[in-house]
Design an enzyme around this catalytic site. Sequence first.
Site, PDB file in Angstrom:
ATOM      1  N   GLU A 407       0.755  -1.174   0.106  1.00 58.35           N
ATOM      2  CA  GLU A 407       0.069  -0.046  -0.092  1.00 58.35           C
ATOM      3  C   GLU A 407       0.879   1.479   0.116  1.00 58.35           C
ATOM      4  O   GLU A 407       1.748   1.402   1.055  1.00 58.35           O
ATOM      5  CB  GLU A 407      -1.045  -0.069   1.079  1.00 58.35           C
ATOM      6  CG  GLU A 407      -1.905  -1.049   1.388  1.00 58.35           C
ATOM      7  CD  GLU A 407      -3.004  -0.876   2.463  1.00 58.35           C
ATOM      8  OE1 GLU A 407      -4.230  -1.394   2.383  1.00 58.35           O
ATOM      9  OE2 GLU A 407      -2.823  -0.121   3.251  1.00 58.35           O
ATOM     10  N   CYS A 408       0.575   2.064  -1.045  1.00 57.47           N
ATOM     11  CA  CYS A 408       1.550   3.418  -0.961  1.00 57.47           C
ATOM     12  C   CYS A 408       3.002   3.108  -1.012  1.00 57.47           C
ATOM     13  O   CYS A 408       3.368   2.814  -2.215  1.00 57.47           O
ATOM     14  CB  CYS A 408       0.740   4.168  -0.180  1.00 57.47           C
ATOM     15  SG  CYS A 408       1.092   6.095  -0.362  1.00 57.47           S
ATOM     16  N   ALA A 409       3.536   3.290   0.005  1.00 53.64           N
ATOM     17  CA  ALA A 409       4.762   3.358  -0.109  1.00 53.64           C
ATOM     18  C   ALA A 409       5.358   1.959  -0.466  1.00 53.64           C
ATOM     19  O   ALA A 409       6.393   1.804  -1.288  1.00 53.64           O
ATOM     20  CB  ALA A 409       5.373   3.347   1.390  1.00 53.64           C
ATOM     21  N   LEU A 411       3.799   0.365  -2.748  1.00 54.55           N
ATOM     22  CA  LEU A 411       3.795   0.369  -4.008  1.00 54.55           C
ATOM     23  C   LEU A 411       4.799   0.941  -4.778  1.00 54.55           C
ATOM     24  O   LEU A 411       5.474   0.216  -5.786  1.00 54.55           O
ATOM     25  CB  LEU A 411       2.307   1.094  -4.645  1.00 54.55           C
ATOM     26  CG  LEU A 411       2.238   1.770  -5.891  1.00 54.55           C
ATOM     27  CD1 LEU A 411       2.099   0.345  -6.931  1.00 54.55           C
ATOM     28  CD2 LEU A 411       1.312   2.808  -6.067  1.00 54.55           C
ATOM     29  N   SER A 501      -0.912  -0.807  -4.507  1.00 53.03           N
ATOM     30  CA  SER A 501      -1.918   0.213  -4.671  1.00 53.03           C
ATOM     31  C   SER A 501      -1.680   1.575  -3.711  1.00 53.03           C
ATOM     32  O   SER A 501      -1.135   1.009  -2.934  1.00 53.03           O
ATOM     33  CB  SER A 501      -3.292  -0.175  -4.442  1.00 53.03           C
ATOM     34  OG  SER A 501      -4.502   0.983  -4.480  1.00 53.03           O
TER      35      SER A 501
END
Length: 531
Positions: A407-409, A411, A501
């Site tokens: 998630e985020c980082a 990704l 994501s």
Amino acid sequence: MSTPAVVIAAPASGSGKTTVATGLIGALRRAGHRVAPFKVGPDYIDPGYHGLAAGRPGRNLDPVLVGAERVVPLFRHGSAGCDLAVVEGVMGLFDGRIDEHHTDPIAEGSTAQIAAMLGAPVILVVDARGHSQSLAALLHGFATYDSGIRLGGVILNRVGSERHEQVLRAACACVGLPVLGALPRMPELAVPSRHLGLIPAVEHGSAAQAAVEAMTDLVAAHIDLGEVAALAASTAQGESWDPRTELVAAVLGSGASGSGLVAAGADSASDPGFGASGAALGGEAPSSFRPIGSSSDSLASNAGLASTVGPLARDLDPLSAEAGAVVAIAGGPAFTFGYTEHRELLAAAGAQVRVFDPLREELPSGTAGLVLPGGFPEEHAAELAANTGLLTEIAALAGRGLPIHAECAGLLYLTRTLDGHRMAGVIDAEAEFGPRLTLGYRDAVALTDSPLWRAGERVRGHEFHRTRLTIPGSAAPAWAWRSPSGETIREGATLHQVHASYLHTHPAGNPAAISRFVSAASDFARTHAPA
């Protein structure tokens, strides 16, 4: 009996809630209280400071991400064994998720909604700069705006002088609100911040601890702790949240997930939210979905199921229940965004949870599943790139089918490059720091099956980043949602057993996803075990 609580709110962002809440947690703990710290909303950073002050994990209360029916159970779970709880609000007292169709004065996800759910009094922190007698009118408005919210007192922050304090106390007295304390202006207490807010406590190290101690000293010297403790109250009733019970309920509820949304007889894989149901994308769930908190899926009705989760887990996944697949979670300064309930759910599902620091460590031995949470990899890109052995290992394991939840980082870490620095290269994309902040809740639809989600499942998540990336097209998008203008946004990437994501989800709102992930890790461990 529910743990007594106070909710620290403000008329607007930037009033000093975090300073007051963190200092109050520390001062009450110093005075001998066992304090449970909470933060309203999806914020990961403030709970880190709360945790330092309390000596126990900071937790979040977010009805948007976990479902309103879970707020009280999560509060009772997180405050078990404590004398009182301190809940820091988000933005202004009545600010929450923006919905043009919403007519209730209490917005979804607002501090006011949480205070009403907990039956806890609100202490309003007012930035005193620029205020004089007219403060009485502002307080009158907040005290009478909604009868379901009890404003129990005021803390004056950034007071300029003794005379200024006297005038403001008189204004509070005009509307019958007690002043619980007045903090002088102390700019040296400001905690360093950057593009996404405060620097996380883990990154700030000893300076974070020093800042917490300074906030504690300030509050202890200027706020009446006895009055605050006496004011604390809660009428929250119901079962305490239990990860085992949630996992059983998720399995019995067909295993769908997403902020408590469970598929009820729908063929979700055949309808990812477009066509006839496309209007629901980015909006409310269609009638074929129901909340876990209703009917036989309620937490209360499943309370007795906790004792059966062991046998049920063994029937579904013997390795997970008996041997424990190793699930590695990235931590350290670059990966600081995570919810405490995530580890609790992973462990309850049978995983052996191991935390490691990608800046300087290798994967834990026997890793069969990998969680790469949010954080600030852009601040540590060179150090991440220097750990080439780990990057190579993750890329190789991803190619062999290692379940990865990023998630985020996470990704960004899986892309080819981040601001020109080499990353793992699992996803055919390049990432860079961008000029704009992307922020907000999303009602998303899973577009592809993955180790966590099934195509068509609806999930509520939150975006919070200032990076951007390009994906040439080698990976299928993970999510889709509709923007306020009606545009369809496709985001993230899924390939092999990887789900990556920008969207942050709360595991407590999606227990079936965690169950599936641990099951996938168990399968990987079984098929890749040494001969």
